[in-house]
Scaffold this motif. Sequence first.
Motif, PDB file in Angstrom:
ATOM      1  N   GLY A  21       8.450 -14.978  -6.589  1.00 35.61           N
ATOM      2  CA  GLY A  21       8.914 -13.950  -7.059  1.00 35.61           C
ATOM      3  C   GLY A  21       7.535 -12.931  -7.497  1.00 35.61           C
ATOM      4  N   VAL A  22       6.684 -13.643  -7.305  1.00 35.48           N
ATOM      5  CA  VAL A  22       5.288 -12.506  -7.383  1.00 35.48           C
ATOM      6  C   VAL A  22       5.172 -11.815  -5.970  1.00 35.48           C
ATOM      7  N   VAL A  23       5.835 -12.436  -4.279  1.00 35.61           N
ATOM      8  CA  VAL A  23       5.966 -11.665  -3.717  1.00 35.61           C
ATOM      9  C   VAL A  23       6.743 -10.317  -3.810  1.00 35.61           C
ATOM     10  N   ALA A  24       7.624 -10.117  -4.002  1.00 37.72           N
ATOM     11  CA  ALA A  24       9.316 -10.178  -4.357  1.00 37.72           C
ATOM     12  C   ALA A  24       8.698  -8.924  -5.199  1.00 37.72           C
ATOM     13  N   LEU A  25       7.935  -8.981  -5.890  1.00 41.37           N
ATOM     14  CA  LEU A  25       7.854  -7.998  -7.134  1.00 41.37           C
ATOM     15  C   LEU A  25       7.109  -6.566  -6.743  1.00 41.37           C
ATOM     16  N   GLY A  26       5.842  -7.871  -5.867  1.00 44.98           N
ATOM     17  CA  GLY A  26       4.497  -6.560  -4.977  1.00 44.98           C
ATOM     18  C   GLY A  26       5.481  -5.758  -4.066  1.00 44.98           C
ATOM     19  N   VAL A  27       6.602  -6.272  -3.126  1.00 41.80           N
ATOM     20  CA  VAL A  27       7.128  -5.079  -2.180  1.00 41.80           C
ATOM     21  C   VAL A  27       7.455  -4.371  -2.628  1.00 41.80           C
ATOM     22  N   SER A  28       8.345  -4.770  -4.068  1.00 43.08           N
ATOM     23  CA  SER A  28       9.142  -3.819  -4.526  1.00 43.08           C
ATOM     24  C   SER A  28       8.478  -2.346  -5.397  1.00 43.08           C
ATOM     25  N   VAL A  29       7.228  -3.046  -5.925  1.00 42.27           N
ATOM     26  CA  VAL A  29       6.308  -2.040  -6.762  1.00 42.27           C
ATOM     27  C   VAL A  29       5.717  -0.893  -5.743  1.00 42.27           C
ATOM     28  N   THR A  30       5.417  -1.909  -5.020  1.00 40.28           N
ATOM     29  CA  THR A  30       5.030  -1.120  -3.374  1.00 40.28           C
ATOM     30  C   THR A  30       5.851   0.520  -2.788  1.00 40.28           C
ATOM     31  N   GLY A  31       7.394  -0.280  -2.782  1.00 36.31           N
ATOM     32  CA  GLY A  31       8.301   0.555  -2.109  1.00 36.31           C
ATOM     33  C   GLY A  31       8.320   1.792  -3.305  1.00 36.31           C
ATOM     34  N   PHE A  32       8.167   1.197  -4.424  1.00 29.93           N
ATOM     35  CA  PHE A  32       8.512   2.293  -5.484  1.00 29.93           C
ATOM     36  C   PHE A  32       7.360   3.883  -5.616  1.00 29.93           C
ATOM     37  N   VAL A  33       6.357   3.026  -5.530  1.00 27.72           N
ATOM     38  CA  VAL A  33       5.219   3.888  -5.080  1.00 27.72           C
ATOM     39  C   VAL A  33       4.943   4.280  -4.417  1.00 27.72           C
ATOM     40  N   ALA A  34       5.444   3.986  -2.657  1.00 33.13           N
ATOM     41  CA  ALA A  34       5.653   4.626  -1.820  1.00 33.13           C
ATOM     42  C   ALA A  34       6.472   6.135  -2.164  1.00 33.13           C
ATOM     43  N   SER A  35       7.762   5.672  -2.708  1.00 30.26           N
ATOM     44  CA  SER A  35       8.769   6.813  -2.438  1.00 30.26           C
ATOM     45  C   SER A  35       8.302   7.809  -3.798  1.00 30.26           C
ATOM     46  N   THR A  36       7.512   7.371  -4.493  1.00 32.10           N
ATOM     47  CA  THR A  36       7.490   8.237  -5.322  1.00 32.10           C
ATOM     48  C   THR A  36       6.143   9.551  -4.791  1.00 32.10           C
ATOM     49  N   LEU A  37       5.077   8.789  -4.618  1.00 37.96           N
ATOM     50  CA  LEU A  37       3.913   9.371  -3.256  1.00 37.96           C
ATOM     51  C   LEU A  37       5.695  10.530  -2.719  1.00 37.96           C
ATOM     52  N   ARG A  38       5.737  10.386  -2.293  1.00 37.13           N
ATOM     53  CA  ARG A  38       6.456  11.066  -0.863  1.00 37.13           C
ATOM     54  C   ARG A  38       7.261  12.071  -1.736  1.00 37.13           C
ATOM     55  N   PHE A  39       7.750  11.789  -2.293  1.00 34.53           N
ATOM     56  CA  PHE A  39       8.396  12.329  -3.229  1.00 34.53           C
ATOM     57  C   PHE A  39       7.218  13.569  -4.172  1.00 34.53           C
ATOM     58  N   LEU A  40       6.423  13.910  -3.872  1.00 38.61           N
ATOM     59  CA  LEU A  40       5.264  14.141  -4.370  1.00 38.61           C
ATOM     60  C   LEU A  40       5.059  15.293  -2.609  1.00 38.61           C
ATOM     61  N   VAL A  41       4.481  14.709  -2.012  1.00 39.11           N
ATOM     62  CA  VAL A  41       4.181  15.950  -0.708  1.00 39.11           C
ATOM     63  C   VAL A  41       5.911  16.964  -1.015  1.00 39.11           C
ATOM     64  N   PRO A  42       5.555  17.702  -0.572  1.00 40.70           N
ATOM     65  CA  PRO A  42       6.331  18.890   0.062  1.00 40.70           C
ATOM     66  C   PRO A  42       7.578  18.898   0.873  1.00 40.70           C
ATOM     67  N   ASN A  43       8.455  18.703   0.930  1.00 38.13           N
ATOM     68  CA  ASN A  43       9.300  19.209   2.661  1.00 38.13           C
ATOM     69  C   ASN A  43       9.165  20.570   3.337  1.00 38.13           C
ATOM     70  N   VAL A  44       8.063  20.300   3.799  1.00 34.82           N
ATOM     71  CA  VAL A  44       7.471  22.062   3.896  1.00 34.82           C
ATOM     72  C   VAL A  44       7.993  21.792   5.626  1.00 34.82           C
ATOM     73  N   LEU A  45       8.885  22.781   5.826  1.00 36.19           N
ATOM     74  CA  LEU A  45       8.914  22.880   7.183  1.00 36.19           C
ATOM     75  C   LEU A  45       7.963  24.121   7.863  1.00 36.19           C
ATOM     76  N   TYR A  46       7.254  23.443   8.518  1.00 37.12           N
ATOM     77  CA  TYR A  46       5.814  25.138   9.008  1.00 37.12           C
ATOM     78  C   TYR A  46       6.469  25.978   9.674  1.00 37.12           C
ATOM     79  N   GLU A  47       6.462  26.605   9.838  1.00 35.86           N
ATOM     80  CA  GLU A  47       7.248  28.448  10.989  1.00 35.86           C
ATOM     81  C   GLU A  47       5.691  28.717  11.671  1.00 35.86           C
ATOM     82  N   PRO A  48       5.955  28.869  13.004  1.00 30.80           N
ATOM     83  CA  PRO A  48       4.455  30.324  13.430  1.00 30.80           C
ATOM     84  C   PRO A  48       4.892  31.229  12.622  1.00 30.80           C
TER      85      PRO A  48
END
Length: 156
Positions: A21-48
């Motif tokens: 249960g602790v391992v499953a909770l850790g995986v869930s929290v890690t996934g949630f934090v990773a997806s939240t941090l990814r949301f904070l990074v702007p999805n920008v396409l850099y053009e020349p």
Amino acid sequence: MSVTPDRAADGANRRQFFLAGVVALGVSVTGFVASTLRFLVPNVLYEPPGRFTIGNPADFPPGSVTFLEDRRLFVFNTAEGFYGVSSVCTHLGCNVKRGGPGFQCPCHGSQFDDSGRVARGPAPTPLAWYALSLSARGELVVDVDRTVGPDFRLRV
Ligand code: FES
């Protein structure tokens, strides 16, 4: 007090279940934090950049038409001066080719005259002409963020 083997096995099972249960909770929290941090990074396409140098005027012989494939640009050096025409067909964006008078699009048959005006569709609008200038070091600079008319010439 002694622990019977059955009670010891029950304790081990409970510990394993708790640990899972602790391992499953850790995986869930890690996934949630990773997806939240990814949301904070702007999805920008850099053009020349829109302005870039293409070389010295001497690199383009008089009377030449040079196709810069990576820039999708034709550079003309005529007796009247330099000018640059986009090779991007205004229909669906294929590269037009020089041939005969004007430009032809190999994808759907659009034709453009020497000035880039549409001679035959389905392209809806003319090819873009880009502003050219000289840098402080005497190099040709193309500004694809600034279009000009087909009477534009850069004298060097
Ligand atoms: S992309 Fe040029 S005619 Fe369609």
